[in-house]
Design an enzyme around this catalytic site. Sequence first.
Site, PDB file in Angstrom:
ATOM      1  N   LYS A 111    -105.637 -85.158  39.818  1.00  0.00           N
ATOM      2  CA  LYS A 111    -105.169 -84.831  38.465  1.00  0.00           C
ATOM      3  C   LYS A 111    -106.348 -84.686  37.509  1.00  0.00           C
ATOM      4  O   LYS A 111    -107.171 -85.600  37.369  1.00  0.00           O
ATOM      5  CB  LYS A 111    -104.259 -85.954  37.940  1.00  0.00           C
ATOM      6  CG  LYS A 111    -102.867 -85.925  38.546  1.00  0.00           C
ATOM      7  CD  LYS A 111    -102.076 -87.132  38.125  1.00  0.00           C
ATOM      8  CE  LYS A 111    -101.239 -86.853  36.896  1.00  0.00           C
ATOM      9  NZ  LYS A 111    -100.377 -88.038  36.582  1.00  0.00           N
TER      10      LYS A 111
HETATM   11  O1  G3P Z   1     -95.893 -88.415  34.490  1.00  0.00           O
HETATM   12  C1  G3P Z   1     -96.339 -88.614  33.218  1.00  0.00           C
HETATM   13  C2  G3P Z   1     -95.919 -89.915  32.686  1.00  0.00           C
HETATM   14  O2  G3P Z   1     -96.436 -90.983  33.384  1.00  0.00           O
HETATM   15  C3  G3P Z   1     -96.050 -90.043  31.227  1.00  0.00           C
HETATM   16  O3  G3P Z   1     -94.825 -90.488  30.834  1.00  0.00           O
HETATM   17  O4  G3P Z   1     -93.209 -91.621  29.442  1.00  0.00           O
HETATM   18  O5  G3P Z   1     -95.676 -92.097  29.171  1.00  0.00           O
HETATM   19  O6  G3P Z   1     -94.717 -89.947  28.433  1.00  0.00           O
HETATM   20  P1  G3P Z   1     -94.590 -91.077  29.383  1.00  0.00           P
END
Ligand code: G3P
Length: 286
Positions: A111
Amino acid sequence: MTRPETKILVDGGDPQETRQVKELLGFVDGQTTNPSLIAKNPHIRELVASGHKLSSRDEMDEYKKIVQTISPLVGDAGVSIEVFSDEKTTPQEMFSQGQEMFSWIPNAYIKYPCTAEGLRAAEMSVKQGVRVNITLCFSQQQAAAVYAATKDTKEPAYVSPFVGRLDDIGQSGMDVVKNIKRMFSKGDGHVLVLAASIRSLEHLLYCFVLQTELATVPAQVLEQWASKNFPMPDKQFKYKSPGKPIPYEDLDLERPWETFDIQHELTRKGIEKFAADYRATLSRPA
Ligand code: G3P
Protein backbone atom coordinates in the site's frame (compact mmCIF):
# COMPACT_ATOMS: atom_id res chain seq x y z
CA MET A 1 -25.19 -17.93 2.14
CA THR A 2 -24.84 -16.70 -1.45
CA ARG A 3 -21.20 -15.81 -1.76
CA PRO A 4 -20.95 -12.31 -3.23
CA GLU A 5 -18.93 -11.69 -6.38
CA THR A 6 -17.23 -8.84 -4.56
CA LYS A 7 -14.25 -10.27 -2.72
CA ILE A 8 -14.43 -9.69 1.01
CA LEU A 9 -11.34 -8.57 2.87
CA VAL A 10 -11.01 -8.03 6.59
CA ASP A 11 -9.93 -4.49 7.46
CA GLY A 12 -7.87 -5.05 10.58
CA GLY A 13 -4.56 -5.86 12.20
CA ASP A 14 -5.26 -8.86 14.41
CA PRO A 15 -4.91 -12.44 13.11
CA GLN A 16 -7.27 -13.73 15.82
CA GLU A 17 -10.01 -11.45 14.50
CA THR A 18 -9.38 -12.71 10.95
CA ARG A 19 -9.76 -16.30 12.20
CA GLN A 20 -13.05 -15.45 13.89
CA VAL A 21 -14.41 -13.78 10.76
CA LYS A 22 -13.37 -16.77 8.69
CA GLU A 23 -15.25 -19.06 11.04
CA LEU A 24 -18.32 -16.86 10.80
CA LEU A 25 -18.33 -16.45 7.01
CA GLY A 26 -16.69 -19.72 6.01
CA PHE A 27 -14.13 -17.78 3.96
CA VAL A 28 -12.04 -14.63 3.91
CA ASP A 29 -10.73 -13.50 0.51
CA GLY A 30 -8.08 -11.15 1.81
CA GLN A 31 -6.95 -8.67 4.43
CA THR A 32 -5.96 -5.03 4.52
CA THR A 33 -3.81 -3.51 7.24
CA ASN A 34 -2.53 0.01 7.87
CA PRO A 35 -0.36 1.72 10.53
CA SER A 36 -3.38 2.67 12.69
CA LEU A 37 -4.75 -0.88 12.62
CA ILE A 38 -1.32 -2.35 13.44
CA ALA A 39 -0.96 0.06 16.38
CA LYS A 40 -4.27 -1.40 17.68
CA ASN A 41 -3.03 -5.00 17.45
CA PRO A 42 -3.50 -6.53 20.95
CA HIS A 43 0.12 -7.69 21.23
CA ILE A 44 1.51 -4.30 20.19
CA ARG A 45 -0.84 -2.55 22.63
CA GLU A 46 0.32 -4.82 25.43
CA LEU A 47 3.96 -4.09 24.65
CA VAL A 48 3.36 -0.35 24.57
CA ALA A 49 1.19 -0.43 27.73
CA SER A 50 3.93 -2.25 29.62
CA GLY A 51 6.27 0.63 28.81
CA HIS A 52 8.11 -1.53 26.27
CA LYS A 53 8.12 0.92 23.36
CA LEU A 54 9.39 -0.37 20.06
CA SER A 55 12.23 0.71 17.81
CA SER A 56 11.30 1.17 14.16
CA ARG A 57 13.05 -2.15 13.41
CA ASP A 58 11.03 -3.91 16.17
CA GLU A 59 7.87 -2.41 14.71
CA MET A 60 8.73 -3.77 11.24
CA ASP A 61 9.42 -7.20 12.79
CA GLU A 62 6.11 -7.18 14.65
CA TYR A 63 4.27 -6.08 11.48
CA LYS A 64 5.98 -8.92 9.61
CA LYS A 65 4.89 -11.50 12.22
CA ILE A 66 1.31 -10.24 12.06
CA VAL A 67 1.04 -10.47 8.27
CA GLN A 68 2.82 -13.82 8.22
CA THR A 69 0.15 -15.19 10.56
CA ILE A 70 -2.67 -13.70 8.49
CA SER A 71 -1.27 -14.67 5.08
CA PRO A 72 -2.24 -18.39 5.07
CA LEU A 73 -5.72 -17.61 6.43
CA VAL A 74 -6.88 -15.65 3.40
CA GLY A 75 -7.75 -16.31 -0.24
CA ASP A 76 -6.44 -14.84 -3.45
CA ALA A 77 -7.12 -11.17 -2.70
CA GLY A 78 -3.95 -11.27 -0.59
CA VAL A 79 -2.77 -9.22 2.35
CA SER A 80 -2.20 -5.49 1.91
CA ILE A 81 0.78 -4.12 3.86
CA GLU A 82 1.28 -0.37 4.12
CA VAL A 83 4.61 1.43 3.93
CA PHE A 84 5.40 4.07 6.52
CA SER A 85 5.24 7.53 5.03
CA ASP A 86 4.93 11.12 6.12
CA GLU A 87 5.21 14.39 4.24
CA LYS A 88 8.99 13.94 3.93
CA THR A 89 9.14 10.34 2.67
CA THR A 90 10.63 10.06 -0.81
CA PRO A 91 9.39 7.68 -3.53
CA GLN A 92 12.65 5.73 -3.27
CA GLU A 93 12.23 5.31 0.51
CA MET A 94 8.68 4.08 0.04
CA PHE A 95 9.75 1.70 -2.70
CA SER A 96 12.60 0.24 -0.57
CA GLN A 97 10.16 -0.48 2.26
CA GLY A 98 7.72 -1.91 -0.27
CA GLN A 99 10.32 -4.29 -1.66
CA GLU A 100 11.20 -5.54 1.82
CA MET A 101 7.53 -5.97 2.80
CA PHE A 102 6.73 -7.73 -0.47
CA SER A 103 9.28 -10.44 0.47
CA TRP A 104 7.53 -11.20 3.78
CA ILE A 105 4.68 -13.28 2.34
CA PRO A 106 3.79 -14.77 -1.04
CA ASN A 107 0.47 -12.91 -1.33
CA ALA A 108 1.42 -9.33 -0.45
CA TYR A 109 0.02 -6.14 -1.94
CA ILE A 110 2.00 -3.03 -1.03
CA LYS A 111 0.00 0.00 0.00
CA TYR A 112 1.26 3.40 -1.08
CA PRO A 113 -0.61 6.66 -0.45
CA CYS A 114 -2.30 8.38 -3.37
CA THR A 115 0.22 11.22 -3.60
CA ALA A 116 2.81 12.06 -6.27
CA GLU A 117 5.48 10.30 -4.16
CA GLY A 118 3.27 7.26 -3.60
CA LEU A 119 2.41 7.00 -7.29
CA ARG A 120 6.08 7.23 -8.26
CA ALA A 121 6.83 4.41 -5.81
CA ALA A 122 3.94 2.43 -7.33
CA GLU A 123 5.29 3.01 -10.83
CA MET A 124 8.67 1.62 -9.77
CA SER A 125 7.01 -1.28 -7.95
CA VAL A 126 4.88 -2.57 -10.80
CA LYS A 127 7.92 -2.55 -13.10
CA GLN A 128 9.61 -4.90 -10.59
CA GLY A 129 6.57 -7.17 -10.24
CA VAL A 130 5.60 -5.82 -6.79
CA ARG A 131 1.78 -5.84 -6.49
CA VAL A 132 0.31 -2.54 -5.30
CA ASN A 133 -2.74 -1.14 -3.54
CA ILE A 134 -3.02 2.65 -3.74
CA THR A 135 -4.69 3.86 -0.61
CA LEU A 136 -6.25 7.07 0.74
CA CYS A 137 -8.02 7.71 -2.57
CA PHE A 138 -10.83 10.27 -2.32
CA SER A 139 -11.51 11.35 -5.88
CA GLN A 140 -12.06 10.13 -9.40
CA GLN A 141 -9.03 12.15 -10.58
CA GLN A 142 -6.83 10.32 -8.07
CA ALA A 143 -8.15 6.97 -9.32
CA ALA A 144 -7.46 8.01 -12.93
CA ALA A 145 -3.88 8.82 -11.90
CA VAL A 146 -3.57 5.37 -10.27
CA TYR A 147 -4.74 3.80 -13.53
CA ALA A 148 -2.18 5.74 -15.58
CA ALA A 149 0.71 5.20 -13.13
CA THR A 150 0.23 1.42 -12.98
CA LYS A 151 -0.14 0.79 -16.73
CA ASP A 152 2.93 -1.48 -16.72
CA THR A 153 1.59 -3.89 -14.12
CA LYS A 154 1.36 -7.55 -15.04
CA GLU A 155 -1.01 -8.31 -12.18
CA PRO A 156 -4.09 -6.37 -11.11
CA ALA A 157 -3.38 -3.22 -9.12
CA TYR A 158 -5.85 -2.12 -6.44
CA VAL A 159 -7.16 1.35 -5.76
CA SER A 160 -8.83 1.98 -2.41
CA PRO A 161 -11.44 4.75 -2.33
CA PHE A 162 -12.25 5.63 1.31
CA VAL A 163 -16.04 5.84 1.59
CA GLY A 164 -16.70 6.62 5.27
CA ARG A 165 -14.21 9.47 5.47
CA LEU A 166 -15.96 11.28 2.60
CA ASP A 167 -19.30 10.69 4.31
CA ASP A 168 -17.74 12.23 7.43
CA ILE A 169 -17.25 15.54 5.58
CA GLY A 170 -20.79 15.57 4.18
CA GLN A 171 -20.05 14.10 0.74
CA SER A 172 -21.39 10.90 -0.71
CA GLY A 173 -18.41 8.55 -0.44
CA MET A 174 -20.15 5.81 -2.41
CA ASP A 175 -20.49 8.23 -5.36
CA VAL A 176 -16.71 8.19 -5.75
CA VAL A 177 -16.80 4.39 -5.90
CA LYS A 178 -19.63 4.50 -8.44
CA ASN A 179 -17.82 7.11 -10.58
CA ILE A 180 -14.53 5.19 -10.53
CA LYS A 181 -16.30 1.96 -11.57
CA ARG A 182 -17.99 3.80 -14.45
CA MET A 183 -14.70 5.39 -15.55
CA PHE A 184 -12.82 2.07 -15.37
CA SER A 185 -15.47 0.34 -17.47
CA LYS A 186 -13.79 2.13 -20.40
CA GLY A 187 -10.33 0.95 -19.38
CA ASP A 188 -8.33 -2.24 -19.81
CA GLY A 189 -9.22 -3.73 -16.42
CA HIS A 190 -5.75 -3.59 -14.85
CA VAL A 191 -6.99 -1.68 -11.79
CA LEU A 192 -9.51 -3.25 -9.44
CA VAL A 193 -11.66 -1.19 -7.10
CA LEU A 194 -11.25 -2.06 -3.41
CA ALA A 195 -13.91 -0.14 -1.49
CA ALA A 196 -12.46 0.90 1.89
CA SER A 197 -13.46 2.83 4.99
CA ILE A 198 -16.67 0.81 4.95
CA ARG A 199 -18.65 1.62 8.08
CA SER A 200 -22.08 0.05 7.61
CA LEU A 201 -24.03 -2.81 6.11
CA GLU A 202 -25.59 -0.32 3.66
CA HIS A 203 -22.11 0.56 2.36
CA LEU A 204 -21.33 -3.13 1.92
CA LEU A 205 -24.60 -3.98 0.15
CA TYR A 206 -24.17 -1.02 -2.19
CA CYS A 207 -20.66 -2.29 -3.05
CA PHE A 208 -22.35 -5.52 -4.16
CA VAL A 209 -24.76 -3.53 -6.35
CA LEU A 210 -21.91 -1.52 -7.89
CA GLN A 211 -19.94 -4.74 -8.33
CA THR A 212 -16.75 -3.45 -6.84
CA GLU A 213 -14.20 -6.19 -7.33
CA LEU A 214 -13.24 -6.03 -3.66
CA ALA A 215 -14.38 -4.49 -0.38
CA THR A 216 -12.41 -4.31 2.85
CA VAL A 217 -14.69 -4.43 5.81
CA PRO A 218 -14.19 -4.14 9.59
CA ALA A 219 -15.04 -7.34 11.51
CA GLN A 220 -17.87 -5.53 13.28
CA VAL A 221 -19.73 -4.88 9.98
CA LEU A 222 -19.16 -8.46 8.84
CA GLU A 223 -20.57 -9.68 12.17
CA GLN A 224 -23.64 -7.54 11.57
CA TRP A 225 -23.99 -9.03 8.06
CA ALA A 226 -23.74 -12.55 9.55
CA SER A 227 -26.19 -11.78 12.35
CA LYS A 228 -28.81 -10.86 9.72
CA ASN A 229 -28.10 -14.09 7.84
CA PHE A 230 -26.01 -12.57 5.05
CA PRO A 231 -28.63 -10.44 3.24
CA MET A 232 -27.91 -9.58 -0.40
CA PRO A 233 -29.34 -6.49 -2.11
CA ASP A 234 -32.47 -7.20 -4.15
CA LYS A 235 -33.80 -5.23 -7.13
CA GLN A 236 -35.56 -2.83 -4.77
CA PHE A 237 -32.37 -2.00 -2.88
CA LYS A 238 -31.92 1.73 -2.74
CA TYR A 239 -28.84 3.24 -1.20
CA LYS A 240 -29.67 6.29 0.89
CA SER A 241 -26.70 8.55 0.49
CA PRO A 242 -25.83 10.46 3.65
CA GLY A 243 -24.03 13.27 1.83
CA LYS A 244 -23.82 15.64 -1.10
CA PRO A 245 -23.69 13.90 -4.49
CA ILE A 246 -20.31 13.87 -6.25
CA PRO A 247 -20.72 14.36 -10.02
CA TYR A 248 -19.06 12.09 -12.61
CA GLU A 249 -16.15 13.57 -14.57
CA ASP A 250 -15.29 12.53 -18.09
CA LEU A 251 -11.55 11.80 -17.85
CA ASP A 252 -9.18 10.41 -20.42
CA LEU A 253 -7.39 7.45 -18.81
CA GLU A 254 -4.60 7.64 -21.38
CA ARG A 255 -3.28 10.94 -20.05
CA PRO A 256 0.04 10.91 -18.14
CA TRP A 257 -0.72 10.47 -14.42
CA GLU A 258 1.02 13.71 -13.49
CA THR A 259 -1.66 15.68 -15.39
CA PHE A 260 -4.48 14.63 -13.03
CA ASP A 261 -5.39 16.69 -9.98
CA ILE A 262 -4.37 14.32 -7.20
CA GLN A 263 -4.37 16.78 -4.30
CA HIS A 264 -6.91 15.96 -1.62
CA GLU A 265 -7.08 17.31 1.90
CA LEU A 266 -8.25 13.95 3.26
CA THR A 267 -5.23 12.19 1.74
CA ARG A 268 -2.93 14.62 3.56
CA LYS A 269 -4.83 14.22 6.83
CA GLY A 270 -4.91 10.44 6.43
CA ILE A 271 -1.11 10.28 6.07
CA GLU A 272 -0.70 12.49 9.15
CA LYS A 273 -2.95 10.23 11.21
CA PHE A 274 -1.21 7.02 10.08
CA ALA A 275 2.18 8.56 10.86
CA ALA A 276 1.02 9.72 14.32
CA ASP A 277 -0.44 6.30 15.21
CA TYR A 278 2.73 4.59 14.04
CA ARG A 279 4.99 6.98 15.98
CA ALA A 280 2.94 6.52 19.14
CA THR A 281 4.23 2.94 19.35
CA LEU A 282 7.89 3.92 18.93
CA SER A 283 10.56 4.69 21.48
CA ARG A 284 12.25 7.17 19.18
CA PRO A 285 11.42 8.94 15.91
CA ALA A 286 11.57 6.67 12.86
O1 G3P B 1 -9.53 0.48 4.87
C1 G3P B 1 -9.41 1.77 5.31
C2 G3P B 1 -9.80 1.90 6.72
O2 G3P B 1 -9.01 1.18 7.58
C3 G3P B 1 -10.04 3.28 7.15
O3 G3P B 1 -11.27 3.23 7.74
O4 G3P B 1 -13.05 3.87 9.23
O5 G3P B 1 -10.70 4.72 9.62
O6 G3P B 1 -12.05 5.56 7.73
P1 G3P B 1 -11.80 4.42 8.64
